[in-house]
Design a protein around this motif. Sequence first.
Motif, PDB file in Angstrom:
ATOM      1  N   UNK A 185       1.432   3.189  -3.087  1.00 59.78           N
ATOM      2  CA  UNK A 185       0.364   3.907  -3.810  1.00 59.78           C
ATOM      3  C   UNK A 185       0.332   5.378  -3.438  1.00 59.78           C
ATOM      4  N   UNK A 186       0.857   5.733  -2.292  1.00 58.71           N
ATOM      5  CA  UNK A 186       0.738   7.143  -1.893  1.00 58.71           C
ATOM      6  C   UNK A 186       1.565   8.045  -2.817  1.00 58.71           C
TER       7      UNK A 186
ATOM      8  N   UNK B   3      -1.660  -4.597   2.312  1.00 59.20           N
ATOM      9  CA  UNK B   3      -2.604  -3.657   1.705  1.00 59.20           C
ATOM     10  C   UNK B   3      -3.019  -2.558   2.688  1.00 59.20           C
ATOM     11  N   UNK B   4      -2.309  -2.452   3.779  1.00 62.76           N
ATOM     12  CA  UNK B   4      -2.538  -1.370   4.750  1.00 62.76           C
ATOM     13  C   UNK B   4      -1.257  -0.551   4.867  1.00 62.76           C
ATOM     14  N   UNK B   5      -1.376   0.701   5.310  1.00 63.96           N
ATOM     15  CA  UNK B   5      -0.185   1.552   5.362  1.00 63.96           C
ATOM     16  C   UNK B   5       0.826   1.123   6.420  1.00 63.96           C
TER      17      UNK B   5
ATOM     18  N   UNK C 130       0.820  -1.222   0.000  1.00 61.78           N
ATOM     19  CA  UNK C 130       0.000   0.000   0.000  1.00 61.78           C
ATOM     20  C   UNK C 130       0.851   1.269   0.000  1.00 61.78           C
TER      21      UNK C 130
ATOM     22  N   UNK D  15      -3.360  -8.780   4.104  1.00 61.14           N
ATOM     23  CA  UNK D  15      -4.040  -7.648   4.753  1.00 61.14           C
ATOM     24  C   UNK D  15      -3.017  -6.605   5.183  1.00 61.14           C
ATOM     25  N   UNK D  16      -1.917  -7.080   5.773  1.00 63.24           N
ATOM     26  CA  UNK D  16      -0.871  -6.138   6.214  1.00 63.24           C
ATOM     27  C   UNK D  16      -0.266  -5.394   5.030  1.00 63.24           C
TER      28      UNK D  16
ATOM     29  N   UNK E 244     -11.256  -7.183  -8.822  1.00 63.53           N
ATOM     30  CA  UNK E 244     -11.626  -7.309  -7.415  1.00 63.53           C
ATOM     31  C   UNK E 244     -11.165  -8.625  -6.816  1.00 63.53           C
TER      32      UNK E 244
ATOM     33  N   UNK F  40      -5.384 -10.585  -0.556  1.00 63.07           N
ATOM     34  CA  UNK F  40      -5.616 -10.255   0.842  1.00 63.07           C
ATOM     35  C   UNK F  40      -5.638 -11.489   1.739  1.00 63.07           C
TER      36      UNK F  40
ATOM     37  N   UNK G 154      -4.006   8.609 -14.274  1.00 64.64           N
ATOM     38  CA  UNK G 154      -4.804   7.845 -13.304  1.00 64.64           C
ATOM     39  C   UNK G 154      -4.921   6.396 -13.766  1.00 64.64           C
TER      40      UNK G 154
ATOM     41  N   UNK H 275      -0.298  -0.330  -9.875  1.00 68.55           N
ATOM     42  CA  UNK H 275      -0.544  -0.954  -8.579  1.00 68.55           C
ATOM     43  C   UNK H 275      -0.684  -2.473  -8.730  1.00 68.55           C
TER      44      UNK H 275
ATOM     45  N   UNK I 171      -7.566  -8.711  -5.814  1.00 72.76           N
ATOM     46  CA  UNK I 171      -7.300  -8.090  -4.513  1.00 72.76           C
ATOM     47  C   UNK I 171      -7.731  -9.022  -3.387  1.00 72.76           C
ATOM     48  N   UNK I 172      -8.916  -9.646  -3.560  1.00 73.01           N
ATOM     49  CA  UNK I 172      -9.434 -10.513  -2.504  1.00 73.01           C
ATOM     50  C   UNK I 172      -8.509 -11.700  -2.250  1.00 73.01           C
TER      51      UNK I 172
END
Lengths: 87, 631
Positions: free
Chosen positions: B76-77, B367-369, B73, B364-365, B327, B334, B428, B435, B330-331
């Motif tokens: 992506x910023x 895909x989180x900041x 993640x 999950x980790x 989708x 995750x 965009x 990503x 990603x699932x």
Amino acid sequence: MPRVHNAQARLRVWLLCGYLFFYGVFCGVVAWGGTLLQQAVNGVPWGLLLCGAWLLLTLLTGFIYHAVCGFWERRQEAPSEDTHGAG
Amino acid sequence: MEQAELTVALFLGLLVLVLAISFYLGRRTHTAAGYFVAGGQLHWAVNGLAFVGDYLSAASFLGICGIVAQAGFDGIVYPVGFLAGWVVALLLVAEPLRRWGRFTLTDALDAAFDSAAVRLSAALFTLILCLLYLVPQMVGLAALVTPLLGVPGYQGVMLVGIVVTIIVATAGMRSTTYVQVVKGALLLLVSLLLTLAVWQRGFLQQPPTPTAFPAQKQGLPLKQARHVAGALHVKGQQQAVPIKTVLPGWQPGALVVAGSSETPQFWYVEKAAGADSWWLQATYAALARHEEQQGWLPKPVLESPGVPLTGRFLKLPPEAKGPLGPLSFIQKFQGSEIEVWQEIVPTVEGRRYRVFVPRQRSGVQMLAPGQRFGFVEGGWASRLNFFSLMLALVLGTASLPHVLIRYYTVPTRSAARKSTLVALVGMAAFYVLAFYLGLAAMTSGNLNLLDSNMAVPLLARSFGLLPFAILTAVAFATVLGTVSGLVMAASGAVAHDIMDRLLGLPVGEQQKLICGRLAAIVIGCVAIYLGVVFEGVNVSFLASWVFAVAASAYLPSLVGLFWGTGVTRQGVLASMWLGGISAMVLIMLSPPMVTRWGFEAAAAPFPLAHPAIVSLPLSALALVLGSRFTR
């Protein structure tokens, strides 16, 4: 200073301030909301949804600005063909 | 056909196309306006696509995918900040810049004053910024060239540097524009095709290229290791290895250094879950790059022997094979467990090493900041660092000279806005694709530990030789397009701002063209050298520094001039110099640069990696105070 239509200037300020406010919120959520962003909605984590929403907001801001400016320019019949080097 | 031959053939084909465009358009360029701003008559769609080609540099194509592959993640910023910067450019700078300027950014800054000092300062910072931004492009180029063509990075950099010089010198902005259009379109197309291929294939439990590193854990209770007369007994090894030292001491997270001084082994101490013992985890270690440097040319990173290609799942949910949709991709990701590598940079007997420890992370980790920015363990410092980065990204785009001069190339305000929108949509779309490509590269078994810039080309290699060759050729074109735009902006600063307007040399149209072309050659040579020196650093990270310097040097002055009142010449000068210089000095004193010079990161005088949070307010303050006291 270049001549700028008042309403156009106001729109510009509001759009910019609003956009930068949400940018700050986005950064704050990323920096402090790690646990929140790990939660998933229908299998897609909040973090990615937030980025997707941000992307749409960015495109929307650009299109709104262009559409409104174009509308005013046409309505005033003001020539948009400015020249280079006027400064 | 061998890998290198196919890649070279495709690259040469692309070069021929680019040079043909360049020479064809060059015959139609006879005036300075034609050379520097394509006569101001480009179609908005062409200019918009050229924006995409110009802006999606090596930093975007190679760097973003590389950071996502490393940190999930947090990668992506960067695109979020890059895109947000375009809105700021559209709302604040694009239209007034067209009114105030003619060829260069300096024109706009100097329009209100007609001051030699402002002209010189603005032109100097344009040159500095173009050179700084050329560095990540050249670094990306070196990363591509070394493994593909089997030649040292500097040779590839020289090759492309010469080609770029020819392009810029022959036809100027018009050819540069069409090179960027071709490159932008190719980049979007190839990224889309590769993403579709990734979705079609899905995730693989065993990557096609098996990881070269044995990631097994060595079970070794701590007491046993400590009490065997200073020697480390490792399962499967006949002889005990003498322990040299433990950094910083026996505790979880420490590094046990064993073996000889020439080839030390590093073991990572970690606590076993639910047990009273600790584990010693095998690691991969390499000498830090500056330790290997000989003479003025560093040793290419990818020539280091035995660099493991990594990136794999440790656990994969069922039915993760393709085809997958956006989708479901990603699932599945995750629900997986992934092997990622944590880097530690210890110093042993005066030599610095890069030690990579395999760690297990859930999807999950990832895909989180926090994987890269370390918000939890880093506390306020890491958050400040993050905000500083985001500030630079959002305000830097509106200050990049090579981007802003594109606004002179279209005939109307409306066309300037439309071309910005085309750029926004194109970028965009690209960042979304990047990503997915980064996530796929994270688990494709082809991730180079020492150089994340090669994540996407190596991902393409997992699909076969042809995709790899095509993607590499496009990556070359990516660098080519951006470099030509930068050299164009820099040559404008020299020929138009300095020689013509500052020095007042009696130059005609032809002499100005020649000056621009000579400037392009000199700038290209300097950029080649800088690119070789910074080889191996993530290019997005390098680019973020340029954004910080650009925003600090230019943005307060531009905003003050375009939208404020009472801005004076002295205020603009103070803002440019204080902002630009403070940003560069703080970068030099930051932890990443300090470690590059061989010191500990903790010894860095400036604790943040990104300077904008300090340098930008300084610049704004200088503008306000400087203008107030000299009004």
